[in-house]
Motif scaffolding. Structure first.
Motif, PDB file in Angstrom:
ATOM      1  N   LEU A 277       0.836  -1.202   0.000  1.00 61.07           N
ATOM      2  CA  LEU A 277       0.000   0.000   0.000  1.00 61.07           C
ATOM      3  C   LEU A 277       0.872   1.253   0.000  1.00 61.07           C
ATOM      4  O   LEU A 277       0.652   2.188  -0.790  1.00 61.07           O
ATOM      5  CB  LEU A 277      -0.924  -0.006   1.211  1.00 61.07           C
ATOM      6  CG  LEU A 277      -1.744   1.265   1.476  1.00 61.07           C
ATOM      7  CD1 LEU A 277      -2.637   1.577   0.291  1.00 61.07           C
ATOM      8  CD2 LEU A 277      -2.562   1.124   2.746  1.00 61.07           C
ATOM      9  N   VAL A 278       1.883   1.279   0.856  1.00 60.95           N
ATOM     10  CA  VAL A 278       2.781   2.434   0.929  1.00 60.95           C
ATOM     11  C   VAL A 278       3.522   2.619  -0.395  1.00 60.95           C
ATOM     12  O   VAL A 278       3.646   3.747  -0.909  1.00 60.95           O
ATOM     13  CB  VAL A 278       3.773   2.254   2.095  1.00 60.95           C
ATOM     14  CG1 VAL A 278       4.845   3.343   2.059  1.00 60.95           C
ATOM     15  CG2 VAL A 278       3.037   2.281   3.422  1.00 60.95           C
ATOM     16  N   ALA A 279       4.011   1.516  -0.976  1.00 58.64           N
ATOM     17  CA  ALA A 279       4.753   1.604  -2.247  1.00 58.64           C
ATOM     18  C   ALA A 279       3.872   2.156  -3.360  1.00 58.64           C
ATOM     19  O   ALA A 279       4.306   3.017  -4.146  1.00 58.64           O
ATOM     20  CB  ALA A 279       5.285   0.225  -2.628  1.00 58.64           C
ATOM     21  N   GLY A 280       2.624   1.674  -3.450  1.00 56.54           N
ATOM     22  CA  GLY A 280       1.723   2.163  -4.489  1.00 56.54           C
ATOM     23  C   GLY A 280       1.379   3.631  -4.319  1.00 56.54           C
ATOM     24  O   GLY A 280       1.345   4.396  -5.290  1.00 56.54           O
TER      25      GLY A 280
ATOM     26  N   LEU B 210      -4.067  -0.396  -8.025  1.00 52.12           N
ATOM     27  CA  LEU B 210      -5.170   0.287  -7.367  1.00 52.12           C
ATOM     28  C   LEU B 210      -4.673   1.395  -6.444  1.00 52.12           C
ATOM     29  O   LEU B 210      -5.268   2.476  -6.365  1.00 52.12           O
ATOM     30  CB  LEU B 210      -6.020  -0.716  -6.578  1.00 52.12           C
ATOM     31  CG  LEU B 210      -6.809  -1.718  -7.426  1.00 52.12           C
ATOM     32  CD1 LEU B 210      -7.497  -2.744  -6.539  1.00 52.12           C
ATOM     33  CD2 LEU B 210      -7.837  -0.998  -8.290  1.00 52.12           C
ATOM     34  N   ALA B 211      -3.574   1.141  -5.723  1.00 55.12           N
ATOM     35  CA  ALA B 211      -3.037   2.160  -4.825  1.00 55.12           C
ATOM     36  C   ALA B 211      -2.489   3.351  -5.610  1.00 55.12           C
ATOM     37  O   ALA B 211      -2.724   4.512  -5.256  1.00 55.12           O
ATOM     38  CB  ALA B 211      -1.938   1.564  -3.943  1.00 55.12           C
ATOM     39  N   ALA B 212      -1.765   3.065  -6.694  1.00 53.50           N
ATOM     40  CA  ALA B 212      -1.192   4.146  -7.496  1.00 53.50           C
ATOM     41  C   ALA B 212      -2.256   4.928  -8.247  1.00 53.50           C
ATOM     42  O   ALA B 212      -2.037   6.097  -8.607  1.00 53.50           O
ATOM     43  CB  ALA B 212      -0.174   3.568  -8.480  1.00 53.50           C
ATOM     44  N   ASN B 213      -3.407   4.316  -8.501  1.00 49.33           N
ATOM     45  CA  ASN B 213      -4.459   4.973  -9.278  1.00 49.33           C
ATOM     46  C   ASN B 213      -5.303   5.935  -8.440  1.00 49.33           C
ATOM     47  O   ASN B 213      -6.109   6.686  -8.964  1.00 49.33           O
ATOM     48  CB  ASN B 213      -5.369   3.925  -9.904  1.00 49.33           C
ATOM     49  CG  ASN B 213      -6.208   4.488 -11.041  1.00 49.33           C
ATOM     50  OD1 ASN B 213      -5.682   5.185 -11.914  1.00 49.33           O
ATOM     51  ND2 ASN B 213      -7.498   4.204 -11.043  1.00 49.33           N
TER      52      ASN B 213
ATOM     53  N   PHE C 219       4.376  10.987  -5.346  1.00 46.65           N
ATOM     54  CA  PHE C 219       5.466  11.490  -6.193  1.00 46.65           C
ATOM     55  C   PHE C 219       5.089  11.584  -7.672  1.00 46.65           C
ATOM     56  O   PHE C 219       5.830  12.184  -8.455  1.00 46.65           O
ATOM     57  CB  PHE C 219       6.710  10.604  -6.040  1.00 46.65           C
ATOM     58  CG  PHE C 219       7.317  10.656  -4.666  1.00 46.65           C
ATOM     59  CD1 PHE C 219       7.875  11.836  -4.190  1.00 46.65           C
ATOM     60  CD2 PHE C 219       7.325   9.543  -3.847  1.00 46.65           C
ATOM     61  CE1 PHE C 219       8.433  11.895  -2.925  1.00 46.65           C
ATOM     62  CE2 PHE C 219       7.880   9.590  -2.578  1.00 46.65           C
ATOM     63  CZ  PHE C 219       8.437  10.773  -2.112  1.00 46.65           C
ATOM     64  N   GLY C 220       3.980  10.987  -8.063  1.00 48.24           N
ATOM     65  CA  GLY C 220       3.536  11.090  -9.453  1.00 48.24           C
ATOM     66  C   GLY C 220       4.414  10.357 -10.451  1.00 48.24           C
ATOM     67  O   GLY C 220       4.384  10.654 -11.653  1.00 48.24           O
TER      68      GLY C 220
END
Length: 606
Positions: free
Chosen positions: A42-45, A292-295, A52-53
């Motif tokens: 979760l933190v990585a995503g 999902l996390a990055a989105n 950081f985009g």
């Protein structure tokens, strides 16, 4: 021509590589740090995405993201169905059946009510998400149980509930979604009912047919061994795509039914299929979680306000305990065990994956508040995993429902050496269990008052009768090299290959009798074979314990016992370590050395 990054984004190939690196990397770091992998993923995503985009799935992957998540969720749900073996459930206790038959519907209703009245979601979103919320995460439960080392009954209740409710929760969410979508599209209630019945019938028929046909093909050897896994995935994707094309979203129900059918087909290669698929599922779960996390964006994350916190609190502290306590009402399970199971309900990646998929589909069908499902799923998973990771063990110990001290050792194979080694372990307060299929070989262990199990440690009976979670290491010391290798190889995925040991193997001049060197566990007892150890035991050798201090060091011990073979190290209040034959060890002061060597009388005689 290779694709080029758009708007300063990543190349699609680089984006795929980044998803894999972040997902698998987070799981590896979590293993090294002994932390929940879900939290690190979760933190990585979030760091790669909204913070950081660096990675934006919609920008960098585009239209491929939706199909990727759909296929990944389909395979994850198929894996969930493949774990539901009804034969194993027959021997389960009454409590497990209550948690499934009574607990699943109660959990669905309770979660839906909380989502609607506390979270303020529409009944459509609450019904769909409430279904998948009954899943407690089998991939999360197992490491938590091993860490907490619960007593057998509460551990079995949690483990079997997670395994059985995994596909049931997915089915509940799929059915609720079908009802929402079909009802919204149908012109009348009767037409909606007909579409729902038709969709369920087609999905179950195709799923059953694909599962049965594939099982028969494997059983009759119509498919060679090396092609079984590729054929399995090809049929799985075909069944998913065909039914999804015929009736939108029915493919998820199809693959879940297909998995359940294959799980109960008694296939000879079932274990190999499931293990390979578990590895594939780890990759897919990692990928879906990162995507999902990055989105997510800060606007979506901003919806995690006080109302979301109240919703998590109600689900964790009220809905889950009430569901378990009501389900187990009237059983012979003590209240403390019921309460512990009720307080322990960690959710896993299946919840996030399915919530992310259905959230997007519900929004596309006009259910606006379904956009809240993904961030809430992340919040629920993070809170429950962290709470259980830090609190399950101490709470269980405080309630007297968990083992205390250092994780124990299972010795597979009864003998005089096994008994002597077990007595030495017990002298430094290490729990130990000796197992053997020959009752006579357990006689000396029973006479010494040791804990024994008459039966095969790999059997289903051992799975249900032995408190496996109380043990962290296994040593195979039987007189059968092939069996020792089988035990070490079969239990390595569960215990970890670094925690599985076996005696040295007999050397053979015939290549046909030599076992592959890649199989088995770490060499133990100086690579001595069973016959060599038995010969030394007959000469008076024994397993002894010596305290190493600043005054009596390892060098002093080695000088006094040149034939001694180091087996394990234990430091009071510290670590316990089994020593492989090739291990280089340097003990801290005040460490107990467990070793194999000539008896005290033999040493005195010299």
């Amino acid at each position: 021509m290779a694709a080029t990054p758009a708007d300063g984004g990543l190349d699609p190939v680089m984006a795929f590589a980044l998803v894999g690196a972040l997902g698998v990397g987070a799981q590896w770091v979590a293993w090294r740090l002994r932390m929940p992998a879900i939290v690190l993923m979760l933190v990585a995503g979030l760091l790669a995405g909204p913070v950081f985009g660096i990675f934006d799935p919609e920008r960098d992957i585009g239209v491929l993201m939706g199909p990727m998540i759909s296929i990944a969720v389909a395979i994850i749900l198929f894996e969930g169905g493949l774990t539901l073996d009804f034969h194993s459930l027959r021997g389960a206790e009454q409590g497990v059946k209550r948690l499934v038959v009574v607990g699943a519907p109660l959990g669905w209703i309770g979660s839906a009510l909380a989502l609607h009245y506390v979270g303020g979601l529409s009944w459509e979103s609450a019904a769909v998400f409430g279904g998948i919320m009954i899943v407690t995460g089998p991939t999360v439960i197992a490491p938590l149980l091993r860490q907490a080392r619960l007593n057998r009954r509460p551990a079995q209740l949690m483990q079997w509930e997670a395994i059985v409710n995994d596909p049931i929760g997915a089915l509940a969410a799929v059915l609720a979604f079908e009802v929402v979508v079909v009802t919204a599209a149908a012109g009348s209630l009767g037409h909606a009912a007909w579409e729902i019945i038709r969709g369920i019938t087609i999905a179950c028929a195709v799923g059953y047919g694909a599962g049965w046909g594939l099982s028969e093909a494997f059983r009759r050897a119509y498919v060679p061994e090396y092609m079984k896994v590729p054929v399995l995935f090809a049929v799985l994707l075909a069944a998913f795509a065909v039914t999804d094309y015929m009736l939108h979203e029915s493919g998820l129900l199809t693959v879940t039914v297909m998995g359940i059918v294959m799980a109960n087909a008694n296939l000879p290669s079932y274990t190999e299929l499931r293990r390979f698929k578990e590895h594939a599922t780890i990759l897919l779960v990692s990928g879906v979680f990162i995507l999902l996390a990055a989105n997510m964006d800060f606007e979506t994350l901003g919806r995690l306000n006080w109302q979301a916190a109240a919703l998590v609190a109600v689900v964790v502290l009220l809905v889950r305990p009430a569901t378990v306590l009501l389900s187990l009402l009237g059983t012979n399970i003590p209240f403390k065990e019921r309460l512990l199971v009720g307080l322990a309900g960690p959710r896993g990646v299946v919840l996030v994956a399915v919530a992310g998929l259905f959230g997007e589909r519900l929004v596309a069908n006009g259910v606006e508040d379904a956009a809240f499902l993904t961030p809430f799923a992340f919040a629920l998973v993070a809170v429950t995993v962290v709470l259980n990771g830090f609190l399950l063990a101490p709470v269980a110990r405080a309630m007297g429902l968990a083992g205390k001290g250092t994780p124990g050792v299972i010795i597979a194979g009864g003998s005089q050496f096994a008994t002597s080694f077990a007595q030495a372990l017990l002298s430094v307060k290490i729990p130990v269990l000796i197992t053997d299929t020959n009752r006579a070989r357990l006689r000396s262990a029973r006479d010494a008052g040791l804990h024994v199990f008459y039966g095969d440690v790999l059997s289903e009976a051992a799975e249900h009768s032995v408190e496996i979670m109380s043990y962290g290491r296994i040593v195979a010391v039987s007189d059968n090299d092939a069996y020792n290798t089988l035990v070490a190889t079969d239990l390595a995925p569960e215990f970890g290959r670094e925690n599985v040991y076996q005696l040295g193997r007999l050397k053979s001049d015939s290549k046909r009798l030599v076992l592959p060197p890649g199989l088995g566990g770490q060499s133990f007892a100086g690579k001595l074979t069973y016959l060599e150890i038995a010969s030394k035991m007959a000469k008076g050798w024994e397993v002894r314990v010596t305290l190493l201090t600043d005054e009596f060091t390892k060098s002093d011990w080695a000088a006094q016992n040149p034939e001694g073979i180091a087996l394990a190290l234990y430091k009071e209040g510290g670590a316990f370590t089994l020593l492989s034959a090739d291990a280089e060890w340097e003990p801290d002061p005040d460490t107990e050395l467990i070793w194999f060597g000539p008896g005290r009388e033999d040493v005195a005689a010299k």
